[in-house]
Design a protein around this motif. Structure first.
Motif, PDB file in Angstrom:
ATOM      1  N   LEU A 125       0.830  -1.202   0.000  1.00 41.19           N
ATOM      2  CA  LEU A 125       0.000   0.000   0.000  1.00 41.19           C
ATOM      3  C   LEU A 125       0.867   1.254   0.000  1.00 41.19           C
ATOM      4  O   LEU A 125       0.542   2.245  -0.666  1.00 41.19           O
ATOM      5  CB  LEU A 125      -0.917  -0.002   1.230  1.00 41.19           C
ATOM      6  N   GLN A 126       1.972   1.222   0.721  1.00 42.47           N
ATOM      7  CA  GLN A 126       2.874   2.366   0.726  1.00 42.47           C
ATOM      8  C   GLN A 126       3.482   2.612  -0.653  1.00 42.47           C
ATOM      9  O   GLN A 126       3.782   3.750  -1.020  1.00 42.47           O
ATOM     10  CB  GLN A 126       4.000   2.152   1.741  1.00 42.47           C
TER      11      GLN A 126
ATOM     12  N   GLN B 197       1.945   2.197  -3.415  1.00 39.76           N
ATOM     13  CA  GLN B 197       0.907   2.615  -4.347  1.00 39.76           C
ATOM     14  C   GLN B 197       1.076   4.057  -4.811  1.00 39.76           C
ATOM     15  O   GLN B 197       0.817   4.374  -5.960  1.00 39.76           O
ATOM     16  CB  GLN B 197      -0.468   2.457  -3.686  1.00 39.76           C
TER      17      GLN B 197
ATOM     18  N   MET C  20      -1.171   0.035  -8.516  1.00 37.13           N
ATOM     19  CA  MET C  20      -0.334  -0.808  -7.675  1.00 37.13           C
ATOM     20  C   MET C  20       0.798  -1.377  -8.515  1.00 37.13           C
ATOM     21  O   MET C  20       0.623  -1.646  -9.707  1.00 37.13           O
ATOM     22  CB  MET C  20      -1.151  -1.954  -7.072  1.00 37.13           C
TER      23      MET C  20
ATOM     24  N   TRP D 165      -4.955  -7.243  -4.993  1.00 32.41           N
ATOM     25  CA  TRP D 165      -4.673  -6.694  -3.661  1.00 32.41           C
ATOM     26  C   TRP D 165      -5.962  -6.561  -2.853  1.00 32.41           C
ATOM     27  O   TRP D 165      -6.009  -6.901  -1.670  1.00 32.41           O
ATOM     28  CB  TRP D 165      -3.984  -5.334  -3.811  1.00 32.41           C
TER      29      TRP D 165
ATOM     30  N   ASP E   4      -5.581   4.677   5.931  1.00 30.55           N
ATOM     31  CA  ASP E   4      -4.765   4.569   4.723  1.00 30.55           C
ATOM     32  C   ASP E   4      -5.218   3.422   3.836  1.00 30.55           C
ATOM     33  O   ASP E   4      -5.182   3.527   2.605  1.00 30.55           O
ATOM     34  CB  ASP E   4      -3.285   4.420   5.085  1.00 30.55           C
ATOM     35  N   VAL E   5      -5.694   2.317   4.432  1.00 29.23           N
ATOM     36  CA  VAL E   5      -6.177   1.188   3.640  1.00 29.23           C
ATOM     37  C   VAL E   5      -7.487   1.557   2.946  1.00 29.23           C
ATOM     38  O   VAL E   5      -7.686   1.246   1.761  1.00 29.23           O
ATOM     39  CB  VAL E   5      -6.354  -0.062   4.520  1.00 29.23           C
TER      40      VAL E   5
ATOM     41  N   GLY F 162      -6.590   3.664   0.111  1.00 30.86           N
ATOM     42  CA  GLY F 162      -5.999   2.855  -0.956  1.00 30.86           C
ATOM     43  C   GLY F 162      -7.057   2.144  -1.779  1.00 30.86           C
ATOM     44  O   GLY F 162      -6.954   2.079  -3.015  1.00 30.86           O
TER      45      GLY F 162
END
Length: 644
Positions: free
Chosen positions: A226-227, A229, A245, A288, A309-310, A313
């Motif tokens: 995720l970071q 992305q 991604m 993902w 953050d998720v 995302g």
């Protein structure tokens, strides 16, 4: 070998453990000695923890493993002094509530690891022996020790060997397991990018770890990718859309800024700018989301998907996929090479594989999105797309003997809203092989649909995941499995499972693939057989309560796959040859087999991947079928909420 015997052998000598090697290690001719302290938990007894000291020396190791936090690494005296001080300053997954605000993900916290977080692994996991190659079931492997006294390891089953290989492929970042490399063949010098962690390749590995109750590696994978992305990567000064991604990433050890004597670990993602063909992956973000849902359902830990953050995302991926464009179809328009078939194979347009994953990701995201006013518009667009996509695929992608007869009598050059041949398909497009191949009972979803073009090839992953995601109706799902049973000799033969059928040959192969020497007939993506497809087949069969189909496929795979050293794919019409360019010890071949075995042993666990058909979608689909085909265009503000 019993557990107690294994522990005694470990305690009597040193145990080999894979370590991270990067360019500066590869260039060194010195032997590197790393000392670890690993907590090994007994599988039986009172949970007594034993501390095992061991070391390992190796030269020019080509495998990519992070060194945990390199503070605790003890370097050999022959190493250059510049490597005596190694530091690790990385962002810790657990402490990341969001990434940088400038990328649209809020603010984040950079955590620094002050001490080594040693990965906890079972004693059996530590008995790695890649230097000598891995033997098949029933064969013995010698593991070197400090005093050169050999220890013998015997695998009791193919599953034991597979688990050992899977754990050997684990990549560590700052001491945390973060994924698995694509292939781990110690004898292969042409490694290319197979030493990286691919998102699509890790999915069966992640599912295997989830089913085994090992959740940390999946959680770390989800949060660290995720970071990545929001990283801005370019191709010829052009940046892809926000929310993309990466296809893969690699753990690298680089000098710390301003201090050449200190090192740090970084994650280096590839968004397609370094891949063959330079195509960005469309399926990475979709997989993902599917894995994120599976993690929550299997572990019961919903805190990950509820993180800010998720959630952001997920929204970024959805906005990228749901963005308005020039396309009139509800299917995703993508280029060749944007999915599992990552080379030119004539699947540009609206390939079935992407549509099935897209549908599954939309359903999964709808389950996980937090109900809030900011998500209302996105959820509305998501629901509209689900209805339109399911109608489009079920109506226009489906073929069986009845549908082929309809296409054979199509009228062309039809205009207006009530046209039967909406895509101006010419009956002469029906290939001769299909007339002979299509069984009287059964059918499937074609590979692609565009104006004046139907790709009648059978693509396995797209059809299997259409069953899993409920993109296909119940009747269609059973018909797909009927076809697989009827055409077992062509689709399974001596190693499951054909990635597509039939093959491109002759002038058609030359024009469509660009004379690709890797995609020759009955090889690689062009009709090759891929063992990793076992797990998708297993989930589909379990969902339709027909597990014996998958059981038979697994039995066929077990005859050869271990003896053949777990190849990436097989060649020839009956899959009798190991692929001419196939990598051995391919991780998703290993994990695909393990997932199949785990799910067949516990079919209820398949629910973490299956999408149950939504009754609201069924009702909307029925309304569309019964509606007047001469529908007027919907004006803005109308109650009509979907267009097909």
């Amino acid at each position: 070998m019993g557990t107690s015997e294994t522990i005694l052998q470990v305690l009597s000598g040193a145990v080999l453990l894979p370590y991270h090697s990067d360019s500066f290690f590869e260039k060194s001719n010195s032997l590197l000695s790393f000392k670890y302290h690993v907590n090994s938990r007994r599988k039986k007894g009172s949970g007594l923890m034993q501390r095992v000291n061991y070391s390992r020396s190796s030269r020019n190791c080509m495998r990519i493993y992070a060194l945990g936090c390199p503070h605790s690494v003890s370097h050999g005296k022959t190493l250059n002094d510049r490597f005596e001080s190694v530091s690790c300053k990385c962002q810790q997954a657990d402490s990341v509530d969001a990434v940088t605000a400038e990328n649209g993900l809020g603010t984040g916290t950079n955590g620094t690891f002050n001490s080594l977080i040693s990965p906890q692994v079972d004693v059996a996991q530590q008995l790695n022996h890649h230097n000598e190659g891995l033997a098949s079931i029933g064969k013995s492997v010698t593991v070197g020790t400090i005093n050169d006294t050999p220890s013998i390891v015997t695998f009791d089953s193919i599953e034991d060997e597979a688990w050992n290989l899977l754990r050997e492929s684990v990549v560590y970042y700052c001491g945390n397991p973060i994924g698995t490399i694509a292939a781990n063949d110690p004898t292969d010098s042409g490694i290319l990018n197979y030493d990286q962690v691919f998102i699509r390749d890790f999915i069966p590995s992640g599912i295997a770890f989830l089913l085994k109750g090992e959740y940390d590696i999946v959680r770390n994978f989800i949060l660290y990718t995720l970071q990545l992305q929001s990283w801005e990567k370019t191709m010829d000064c052009y940046s892809p859309g926000q929310g993309l991604m990466p296809a893969s990433f690699k753990v690298r050890t680089v000098p710390l800024d301003g201090d050449d004597s200190a090192m740090e670990e970084v994650l280096d993602p590839d968004f397609g700018e370094a891949a063959i063909g330079r195509v960005a992956p469309v399926d990475s973000g979709l997989w993902w989301i599917i894995l994120l849902r599976a993690y929550g359902k299997c572990s019961g830990d919903l805190s990950v998907q509820e993180r800010v953050d998720v959630q952001t995302g997920i929204k970024m991926i959805l906005k990228l996929c749901l963005a308005d464009g020039f396309d009139m179809f509800p299917t995703l328009l993508v280029t060749d090479g944007s999915c599992m078939i990552d080379r030119r194979m004539g699947i540009h347009g609206h390939p079935l594989e992407i549509q099935a994953l897209f549908y599954s990701a939309l359903l999964s995201a709808r389950e996980m999105l937090a109900p809030e006013d900011a998500s209302a518009d996105l959820l509305r667009a998501l629901n509209n797309r689900l209805v339109a996509l399911s109608f489009h695929i079920r109506e226009y992608y489906w073929v069986d003997m009845k549908k082929i007869n309809e296409i054979y009598r199509y009228k062309t050059e039809e205009y207006s809203y009530d046209a039967v041949n909406k895509f101006n398909i010419y009956p002469d497009q029906i290939p001769p092989w299909l007339v002979e191949w299509m069984p009287n009972k059964g059918g499937y979803l074609i590979g692609n649909l565009q104006p004046a073009h139907m790709d009648f090839r059978f693509f396995s992953l797209g059809n299997m995941w259409s069953i899993v995601s409920s993109l296909a109706t119940m009747e269609q799902s059973h018909a797909i499995l009927d076809l697989i049973e009827a055409k077992w000799a062509e689709l399974v033969a001596e190693m499951p499972f054909k990635i597509c059928y039939p093959t491109l040959e002759g002038e058609e192969w030359r024009i469509i693939t660009g004379s690709d020497p890797k995609n020759t007939p009955w090889s690689y993506h062009n009709g090759g057989s891929w063992p990793t497809l076992l797990w998708q087949l297993t989930v589909a069969c379990i969902k339709m309560n027909r597990p014996w189909i998958a059981e038979n496929a697994v039995k066929i795979a077990e005859r050869r796959i271990s003896r053949d050293k777990w190849p990436e794919y097989y060649d020839s019409k009956r899959a009798r040859f190991i692929g001419k360019q196939a990598h051995l010890f391919q991780t998703w071949s290993i994990s695909g087999y393990l997932v199949s075995k785990l799910l067949l042993a516990n079919p209820e666990a398949a629910k973490i991947l299956i999408n149950v058909e939504d009754t609201e979608l069924v009702n909307a689909f029925s309304c569309m079928l019964s509606a007047n085909p001469r529908r007027k265009r919907v004006r803005k503000g109308s109650t009509q909420s979907f267009i097909v």
